[in-house]
Design a protein around this motif. Structure first.
Motif, PDB file in Angstrom:
ATOM      1  N   ARG A   1      47.276 117.969  31.062  1.00 17.50           N
ATOM      2  CA  ARG A   1      48.304 117.146  31.710  1.00 17.50           C
ATOM      3  C   ARG A   1      48.932 117.743  32.948  1.00 17.50           C
ATOM      4  NH1 ARG A   1      51.131 114.417  26.339  1.00 17.50           N
ATOM      5  NH2 ARG A   1      49.134 113.889  25.391  1.00 17.50           N
ATOM      6  N   THR A   2      48.773 119.043  33.135  1.00 14.32           N
ATOM      7  CA  THR A   2      49.432 119.673  34.285  1.00 14.32           C
ATOM      8  C   THR A   2      48.412 120.537  35.037  1.00 14.32           C
ATOM      9  OG1 THR A   2      49.985 121.714  33.108  1.00 14.32           O
ATOM     10  CG2 THR A   2      51.569 119.896  32.924  1.00 14.32           C
ATOM     11  N   PRO A   3      48.696 120.858  36.303  1.00 15.48           N
ATOM     12  CA  PRO A   3      47.798 121.757  37.033  1.00 15.48           C
ATOM     13  C   PRO A   3      47.638 123.097  36.310  1.00 15.48           C
ATOM     14  CG  PRO A   3      49.318 120.692  38.548  1.00 15.48           C
ATOM     15  CD  PRO A   3      49.771 120.320  37.164  1.00 15.48           C
ATOM     16  N   GLU A   4      48.683 123.563  35.624  1.00  9.43           N
ATOM     17  CA  GLU A   4      48.572 124.833  34.894  1.00  9.43           C
ATOM     18  C   GLU A   4      47.584 124.697  33.725  1.00  9.43           C
ATOM     19  OE1 GLU A   4      49.004 127.844  35.469  1.00  9.43           O
ATOM     20  OE2 GLU A   4      48.643 128.552  33.409  1.00  9.43           O
ATOM     21  N   ASP A   5      47.570 123.525  33.049  1.00 10.25           N
ATOM     22  CA  ASP A   5      46.561 123.288  31.998  1.00 10.25           C
ATOM     23  C   ASP A   5      45.160 123.394  32.603  1.00 10.25           C
ATOM     24  OD1 ASP A   5      48.602 122.699  30.194  1.00 10.25           O
ATOM     25  OD2 ASP A   5      48.358 120.514  30.316  1.00 10.25           O
ATOM     26  N   VAL A   6      44.994 122.826  33.805  1.00 12.15           N
ATOM     27  CA  VAL A   6      43.686 122.812  34.473  1.00 12.15           C
ATOM     28  C   VAL A   6      43.266 124.242  34.818  1.00 12.15           C
ATOM     29  CG1 VAL A   6      42.433 122.057  36.552  1.00 12.15           C
ATOM     30  CG2 VAL A   6      44.052 120.495  35.425  1.00 12.15           C
ATOM     31  N   ARG A   7      44.218 125.012  35.346  1.00 13.27           N
ATOM     32  CA  ARG A   7      43.916 126.390  35.739  1.00 13.27           C
ATOM     33  C   ARG A   7      43.535 127.240  34.521  1.00 13.27           C
ATOM     34  NH1 ARG A   7      44.698 131.493  36.640  1.00 13.27           N
ATOM     35  NH2 ARG A   7      46.048 131.496  34.821  1.00 13.27           N
ATOM     36  N   LEU A   8      44.350 127.109  33.477  1.00 12.79           N
ATOM     37  CA  LEU A   8      44.107 127.889  32.254  1.00 12.79           C
ATOM     38  C   LEU A   8      42.742 127.540  31.655  1.00 12.79           C
ATOM     39  CD1 LEU A   8      45.273 129.757  29.930  1.00 12.79           C
ATOM     40  CD2 LEU A   8      45.940 127.633  28.802  1.00 12.79           C
ATOM     41  N   LEU A   9      42.478 126.240  31.552  1.00 10.29           N
ATOM     42  CA  LEU A   9      41.193 125.800  30.992  1.00 10.29           C
ATOM     43  C   LEU A   9      40.032 126.389  31.796  1.00 10.29           C
ATOM     44  CD1 LEU A   9      39.318 123.933  29.303  1.00 10.29           C
ATOM     45  CD2 LEU A   9      39.793 122.122  30.948  1.00 10.29           C
ATOM     46  N   THR A  10      40.093 126.278  33.117  1.00  8.13           N
ATOM     47  CA  THR A  10      38.993 126.726  33.978  1.00  8.13           C
ATOM     48  C   THR A  10      38.786 128.235  33.846  1.00  8.13           C
ATOM     49  OG1 THR A  10      39.789 125.013  35.488  1.00  8.13           O
ATOM     50  CG2 THR A  10      38.055 126.463  36.314  1.00  8.13           C
ATOM     51  N   TYR A  11      39.875 128.965  33.854  1.00  5.85           N
ATOM     52  CA  TYR A  11      39.816 130.427  33.756  1.00  5.85           C
ATOM     53  C   TYR A  11      39.217 130.854  32.418  1.00  5.85           C
ATOM     54  CZ  TYR A  11      41.526 135.259  33.832  1.00  5.85           C
ATOM     55  OH  TYR A  11      41.615 136.626  33.796  1.00  5.85           O
ATOM     56  N   GLU A  12      39.640 130.195  31.336  1.00  7.09           N
ATOM     57  CA  GLU A  12      39.144 130.551  29.997  1.00  7.09           C
ATOM     58  C   GLU A  12      37.675 130.180  29.832  1.00  7.09           C
ATOM     59  OE1 GLU A  12      40.624 132.423  27.738  1.00  7.09           O
ATOM     60  OE2 GLU A  12      42.359 132.635  29.046  1.00  7.09           O
ATOM     61  N   VAL A  13      37.270 129.069  30.450  1.00  7.34           N
ATOM     62  CA  VAL A  13      35.854 128.678  30.404  1.00  7.34           C
ATOM     63  C   VAL A  13      35.022 129.756  31.085  1.00  7.34           C
ATOM     64  CG1 VAL A  13      34.167 127.003  31.283  1.00  7.34           C
ATOM     65  CG2 VAL A  13      36.295 126.194  30.239  1.00  7.34           C
ATOM     66  N   ALA A  14      35.515 130.239  32.231  1.00  2.23           N
ATOM     67  CA  ALA A  14      34.798 131.294  32.967  1.00  2.23           C
ATOM     68  C   ALA A  14      34.713 132.559  32.115  1.00  2.23           C
ATOM     69  CB  ALA A  14      35.507 131.585  34.288  1.00  2.23           C
ATOM     70  N   ARG A  15      35.773 132.875  31.401  1.00  6.39           N
ATOM     71  CA  ARG A  15      35.755 134.071  30.548  1.00  6.39           C
ATOM     72  C   ARG A  15      34.653 133.936  29.475  1.00  6.39           C
ATOM     73  NH1 ARG A  15      40.142 137.356  29.160  1.00  6.39           N
ATOM     74  NH2 ARG A  15      41.728 135.735  29.336  1.00  6.39           N
ATOM     75  N   ASP A  16      34.572 132.741  28.857  1.00  2.51           N
ATOM     76  CA  ASP A  16      33.543 132.515  27.828  1.00  2.51           C
ATOM     77  C   ASP A  16      32.139 132.628  28.422  1.00  2.51           C
ATOM     78  OD1 ASP A  16      35.378 132.161  25.831  1.00  2.51           O
ATOM     79  OD2 ASP A  16      35.393 129.966  25.940  1.00  2.51           O
ATOM     80  N   LEU A  17      31.970 132.136  29.649  1.00  3.10           N
ATOM     81  CA  LEU A  17      30.656 132.223  30.305  1.00  3.10           C
ATOM     82  C   LEU A  17      30.309 133.686  30.600  1.00  3.10           C
ATOM     83  CD1 LEU A  17      31.022 129.165  32.721  1.00  3.10           C
ATOM     84  CD2 LEU A  17      29.367 129.352  30.853  1.00  3.10           C
ATOM     85  N   ALA A  18      31.290 134.419  31.108  1.00  2.72           N
ATOM     86  CA  ALA A  18      31.060 135.824  31.461  1.00  2.72           C
ATOM     87  C   ALA A  18      30.657 136.627  30.216  1.00  2.72           C
ATOM     88  CB  ALA A  18      32.303 136.413  32.104  1.00  2.72           C
ATOM     89  N   ARG A  19      31.295 136.305  29.097  1.00  2.00           N
ATOM     90  CA  ARG A  19      30.985 136.995  27.842  1.00  2.00           C
ATOM     91  C   ARG A  19      29.510 136.839  27.459  1.00  2.00           C
ATOM     92  NH1 ARG A  19      35.043 134.549  24.439  1.00  2.00           N
ATOM     93  NH2 ARG A  19      36.769 135.720  25.285  1.00  2.00           N
TER      94      ARG A  19
END
Ligand SMILES: Nc1ncnc2c1ncn2[C@@H]1O[C@H](CCC(=O)c2cccc(C(=O)O)c2)[C@@H](O)[C@H]1O
Ligand SMILES: [Zn+2]
Length: 364
Positions: A93-111
């Protein structure tokens, strides 16, 4: 739960060299540098993130208990999957939700040693729910830059039209992708997702024409839930350079020959096809036919937590279905590099990493 290939579930014993081999292959896959070409932004939200967002928004029907999500993410058919998918979209719902989601997705990919990923994002779904368009772009770009610096994973975006939401969504997605003030630096391609039944591809031609004229590459979903004619339409009208899924291409020999001849890659997502019931069982998946016909096959995860999978597991599934050893798996990883929209230097770098890793693993 989906039909998940778990090599560690193969009975192990002192005489079971097949089991030991399967376990070794898992180890090999886990460390293999990879490229992921077909993975959805919201569909990559981990159970922890989904549960956290659900707890923040108690008006949502999404369970806030990660354990309960396994049942919630069990789908009766493709329409049910899209329904559930949109309930998760509603949590962002917020730009911060979008940022957090994107960052965490990248972390899972990097793993998972993913060095490069093209993430499919549906900006229309967020802007129509009231997220400011510029703030949305800033949020994904901020996460992209942080992911590259902190994890070494290069992210690029594919903006997709949610076809069932109509031509209004096509117009809005095209505007967001081609307006200089908005277009994010990481955007490389333009897609089309959602249900295919009742959503003919040709109507999206003018939007793809505009996106292609603006320098974006064409990567629509096609032939996931409808027949090979949809793949032909994606090639003819949308000038597809890769096809999302393309599963039903196996029903048309001429189409397979065309895909092979023109090096149009299929973004194959085996577990997804079972979870959405697009294909009945893994053993009936046409990936073998694609390889036999010489089609450039790439392995992808689509919406991994929703399907109880991840990219490593998709490679393990593919290795089993195609009877591959380490070199065969490394070749699949190199297919993804070849079919990616990385520049030549980037492709050479990831390919080199794959070769070095494989040689090291196989060295006596
Ligand atoms: N396996 C998949 N195959 C196809 N697509 C997949 C898959 N996985 C994930 N998606 C995503 O699902 C979205 C669908 C969203 C959609 O249909 C819709 C319809 C009406 C309104 C709205 C809204 O937002 O208000 C959205 C697609 O854009 C795509 O990015
Ligand atoms: Zn998809």
């Amino acid at each position: 739960m989906t039909d998940r290939f778990d090599a560690s579930a193969v009975p192990a014993g002192p005489t079971s060299s097949a089991a030991a081999g399967a376990r070794d292959l898992h180890g090999f896959i886990a460390g293999l540098p990879k490229a992921e070409l077909h993975v959805h932004h919201v569909g990559s939200a981990s159970p922890r993130i989904v549960a956290e967002l659900a707890a923040r928004h108690p008006d949502s029907k999404v369970p806030s208990d990660p354990e309960a999500l396994v049942d919630y993410f069990t789908f009766t058919d493709f329409a049910h999957f899209i329904d559930v998918y949109l309930s998760v979209v509603d949590l962002i719902r917020t730009p911060e939700d979008v940022r957090l989601l994107t960052y965490e997705v990248a972390r899972d990919l990097a793993r998972q040693q993913v060095r490069y990923a093209e993430l499919t994002i549906t900006p229309f779904s967020s802007t129509r729910r009231g997220i400011d368009e510029l703030a949305f772009m800033e949020a994904i770009e901020d996460a992209r830059k942080a992911a590259e610096t902190e994890f070494g994973t290069v992210l690029r975006w594919c903006f997709d039209i949610p076809g069932e939401a109509g031509l209004e969504s096509a117009e809005e997605t095209t505007r967001l992708a081609t307006t200089d003030r908005l277009r994010p630096e990481g955007l490389v391609s333009f897609g089309l997702g959602g249900p295919e039944i009742g959503v003919p591809r040709p109507q999206f031609k003018p939007y793809f024409d505009r996106a292609i004229a603006a320098g974006l590459r064409s990567v629509p979903h096609a032939g996931e839930t409808t027949g090979p004619e949809t793949v032909w339409d994606a090639l003819t009208y949308l000038r597809a350079e890769r096809i999302g899924h393309g599963t039903s291409s196996a029903q048309d020999e001429k189409l397979l020959a065309h895909l092979a001849e023109h090096r149009i890659a299929l973004e194959v997502c085996p577990t997804s096809n079972i979870a959405t019931r697009a294909v009945r069982t893994l053993d009936e998946h046409p990936i073998k036919e694609f390889v036999k016909a010489g089609v450039l096959v790439t392995i992808n995860s689509d919406d991994p937590p929703m399907f109880g999978t991840d990219l490593d597991n998709e490679y393990a599934v593919a290795a089993r279905l195609l009877d591959l050893d380490e070199r065969g798996v490394a070749d699949l990883a190199k297919n993804a590099v070849e079919a990616s929209f990385l520049d030549d230097a980037g492709k050479a770098r990831v390919r080199g990493e794959i070769d070095t890793y494989t040689a090291g693993w196989l060295a006596p």
